[in-house]
Write an enzyme that holds these catalytic residues in place. Structure first.
Site, PDB file in Angstrom:
ATOM      1  N   TYR A 132     -81.925 -38.913  62.967  1.00 54.25           N
ATOM      2  CA  TYR A 132     -81.994 -38.531  64.378  1.00 54.25           C
ATOM      3  C   TYR A 132     -81.123 -39.437  65.254  1.00 54.25           C
ATOM      4  O   TYR A 132     -80.833 -39.101  66.403  1.00 54.25           O
ATOM      5  CB  TYR A 132     -83.437 -38.560  64.895  1.00 54.25           C
ATOM      6  CG  TYR A 132     -84.324 -37.460  64.330  1.00 54.25           C
ATOM      7  CD1 TYR A 132     -83.833 -36.525  63.431  1.00 54.25           C
ATOM      8  CD2 TYR A 132     -85.649 -37.352  64.708  1.00 54.25           C
ATOM      9  CE1 TYR A 132     -84.641 -35.531  62.919  1.00 54.25           C
ATOM     10  CE2 TYR A 132     -86.470 -36.349  64.195  1.00 54.25           C
ATOM     11  CZ  TYR A 132     -85.961 -35.449  63.294  1.00 54.25           C
ATOM     12  OH  TYR A 132     -86.774 -34.462  62.792  1.00 54.25           O
TER      13      TYR A 132
ATOM     14  N   LYS B 230     -86.608 -39.161  49.343  1.00 52.72           N
ATOM     15  CA  LYS B 230     -85.888 -38.146  48.573  1.00 52.72           C
ATOM     16  C   LYS B 230     -84.874 -38.922  47.729  1.00 52.72           C
ATOM     17  O   LYS B 230     -83.652 -38.689  47.788  1.00 52.72           O
ATOM     18  CB  LYS B 230     -85.218 -37.148  49.544  1.00 52.72           C
ATOM     19  CG  LYS B 230     -84.652 -35.914  48.893  1.00 52.72           C
ATOM     20  CD  LYS B 230     -85.697 -34.945  48.371  1.00 52.72           C
ATOM     21  CE  LYS B 230     -85.039 -33.777  47.653  1.00 52.72           C
ATOM     22  NZ  LYS B 230     -85.986 -32.944  46.899  1.00 52.72           N
TER      23      LYS B 230
ATOM     24  N   ASP C 187     -90.507 -33.208  49.109  1.00 57.31           N
ATOM     25  CA  ASP C 187     -90.890 -31.808  48.835  1.00 57.31           C
ATOM     26  C   ASP C 187     -92.266 -31.754  48.174  1.00 57.31           C
ATOM     27  O   ASP C 187     -93.120 -30.937  48.519  1.00 57.31           O
ATOM     28  CB  ASP C 187     -89.825 -31.088  47.999  1.00 57.31           C
ATOM     29  CG  ASP C 187     -89.255 -31.937  46.889  1.00 57.31           C
ATOM     30  OD1 ASP C 187     -89.498 -33.160  46.860  1.00 57.31           O
ATOM     31  OD2 ASP C 187     -88.558 -31.386  46.011  1.00 57.31           O
TER      32      ASP C 187
ATOM     33  N   ASP D  46     -91.525 -36.535  60.883  1.00 53.48           N
ATOM     34  CA  ASP D  46     -91.629 -35.520  61.930  1.00 53.48           C
ATOM     35  C   ASP D  46     -92.272 -34.258  61.345  1.00 53.48           C
ATOM     36  O   ASP D  46     -93.218 -33.689  61.893  1.00 53.48           O
ATOM     37  CB  ASP D  46     -90.202 -35.229  62.434  1.00 53.48           C
ATOM     38  CG  ASP D  46     -90.178 -34.397  63.703  1.00 53.48           C
ATOM     39  OD1 ASP D  46     -91.254 -34.097  64.235  1.00 53.48           O
ATOM     40  OD2 ASP D  46     -89.071 -34.049  64.149  1.00 53.48           O
TER      41      ASP D  46
ATOM     42  N   ASP E   7     -96.566 -32.936  61.381  1.00 50.31           N
ATOM     43  CA  ASP E   7     -96.970 -31.650  61.965  1.00 50.31           C
ATOM     44  C   ASP E   7     -97.773 -30.827  60.953  1.00 50.31           C
ATOM     45  O   ASP E   7     -98.727 -30.139  61.318  1.00 50.31           O
ATOM     46  CB  ASP E   7     -95.744 -30.847  62.428  1.00 50.31           C
ATOM     47  CG  ASP E   7     -95.413 -31.141  63.892  1.00 50.31           C
ATOM     48  OD1 ASP E   7     -95.840 -32.202  64.389  1.00 50.31           O
ATOM     49  OD2 ASP E   7     -94.723 -30.322  64.520  1.00 50.31           O
TER      50      ASP E   7
END
Ligand code: NAD
Length: 358
Positions: free
Chosen positions: A141, A192, A224, A248, A252
């Site tokens: 980001y 990852k 994942d 992020d 959620d």
């Protein structure tokens, strides 16, 4: 000594839910004779409308001077078409980065009273208590270079950079391990590392940090798989630590396990414990102005603020107990409503928490 809190209502439902949290703060202040002063500021779309930028100098100065910040949410369709450099979200990312609020704590706790509101079976989520620790000021980001460029063949190409330095990984690792020491002493680091070099380093540094916390069990999981495990068997986790983008998304998903994003508070801390406190959800423009938003995530963010930045533990405990009490009373805003419960508005929910405090 007076403690100063900067209040940033923001956009959409922000002003509605922050008003309820301020109501609760006033009630707890007078009940426990707390010396807390609040000052208002502008951030996001509201700041663009008033001052032309999403993070005005005045807001930044007030943020630097205060002990903690209470934020509603920013953004909305009104500002979707403006120059990306001054979008409302830039104000949020800017304040997090200027204050070096690198450690984002997002508890996902399922209140037993709301087990039916979860989209998963009650037996999978009942008693859920996870803490997601998300790195907030680095990663893709913020990484440079970034942008949209035109290739030689005339095609446009978007690009971003996923970057983490060792010190950034170490300091968020410490936050996760320190948090785990106060909980079930398990940290799952999500990366990852099978594809991204930046997260190979992430994994190595987490292993190094773990050496300082021999009581804490460290495990690693690819993002994942973590997404899958969160909806398959979420109770296996205690503390999850991950980078900005994965955090992020995963936080959620964890939010929905608890029934409503309207219930989840968050804290963003700097190295000294100063922090910005906000609900995990956004500005919900689809329901703004209707008086139906759930203010409990913001009220619980206020409780986190009292606990982590203002050292008012009794006040924090009392607010959390009051929230639990109103849920016991069967009061529900629309997002967590189910048959047999009493549907209440945003301000009725705030009033009920104040009454439960008394
Ligand atoms: P959102 O969280 O605002 O809304 C998602 C859904 O959840 C909507 O249906 C909304 O009505 C509902 N919802 C959210 N909070 C609620 C509450 N307290 N009570 C009841 N229902 C609630 O996410 P979005 O729709 O993707 O984004 C809307 C705007 O918010 C966008 O401009 C986005 O950029 C911004 N946003 C801001 C923040 C922030 O300020 N921290 C975070 C996420 C999104």
């Amino acid at each position: 000594m007076t403690k100063n809190v900067l209040v940033l209502p923001g956009d959409g439902i922000g002003p509605e839910i922050v008003a309820e949290a301020v109501k609760v703060l006033d009630a707890v202040k007078s009940k426990l004779s707390l010396d807390i002063n609040t000052v208002d500021g502008l951030l996001g779309g509201a700041a663009i409308d008033a001052a032309g930028v999403p993070l005005p100098e005045d807001t930044l100065a007030k943020a630097n001077d205060c002990d903690a910040i209470l934020l509603g949410a920013v953004g909305g369709p009104k500002w979707d078409q403006i120059d990306p450099a001054i979008r409302p979200e830039k104000g949020l990312l800017g304040i997090r980065s200027k204050l070096e609020l690198f450690g984002n704590l997002r508890p996902a706790i399922l209140y037993p009273q709301l087990a039916e509101a979860s989209s998963l079976k009650p037996e999978i989520v009942a008693g859920l208590d996870i803490l997601i620790v998300r790195e907030l000021t680095g990663g893709i980001y913020f990484g440079q270079p970034r942008g949209i460029r035109e290739l030689e063949n005339g095609e446009r190409q978007g690009y971003n950079t996923y970057v983490y330095s060792e010190s950034e990984i170490r300091r968020i690792g410490k936050v996760a391990f320190e948090s785990a020491m106060k909980r079930d002493k398990r940290v799952c680091s999500v990366d990852k590392a099978n594809v991204l070099e930046a997260t190979i380093l992430w994994r190595e540094v987490m292993e190094e940090v773990a050496k300082d916390y021999p009581e804490v069990e460290l495990s690693h999981m690819y993002v994942d798989n973590a997404a899958m495990q969160l909806v398959r068997a979420p109770k296996q986790f205690d503390v999850m630590v991950t980078g900005n983008m994965f955090g992020d998304i995963l936080s959620d998903a964890a939010a929905m396990l608890t029934g409503s994003i309207g219930m989840l508070p968050s804290a963003s801390l700097d190295a000294s414990g100063k922090g910005m406190y906000e609900p995990c959800h956004g500005s919900a423009p689809d329901i703004a102005g209707q008086g139906i938003a759930n203010p409990l995530a913001t009220i619980l963010s206020l409780a986190m603020m009292l606990r982590y930045s203002l050292a008012e533990l009794e006040a924090a405990d009392q607010i959390e107990a009051a929230v639990s009490k109103v849920l016991d009373q069967g009061l529900r805003t629309a997002d967590i409503h189910s048959e047999g419960m009493q549907k209440v508005s945003t301000s009725e929910m705030g009033d009920a928490v104040v009454a439960a405090l008394a």
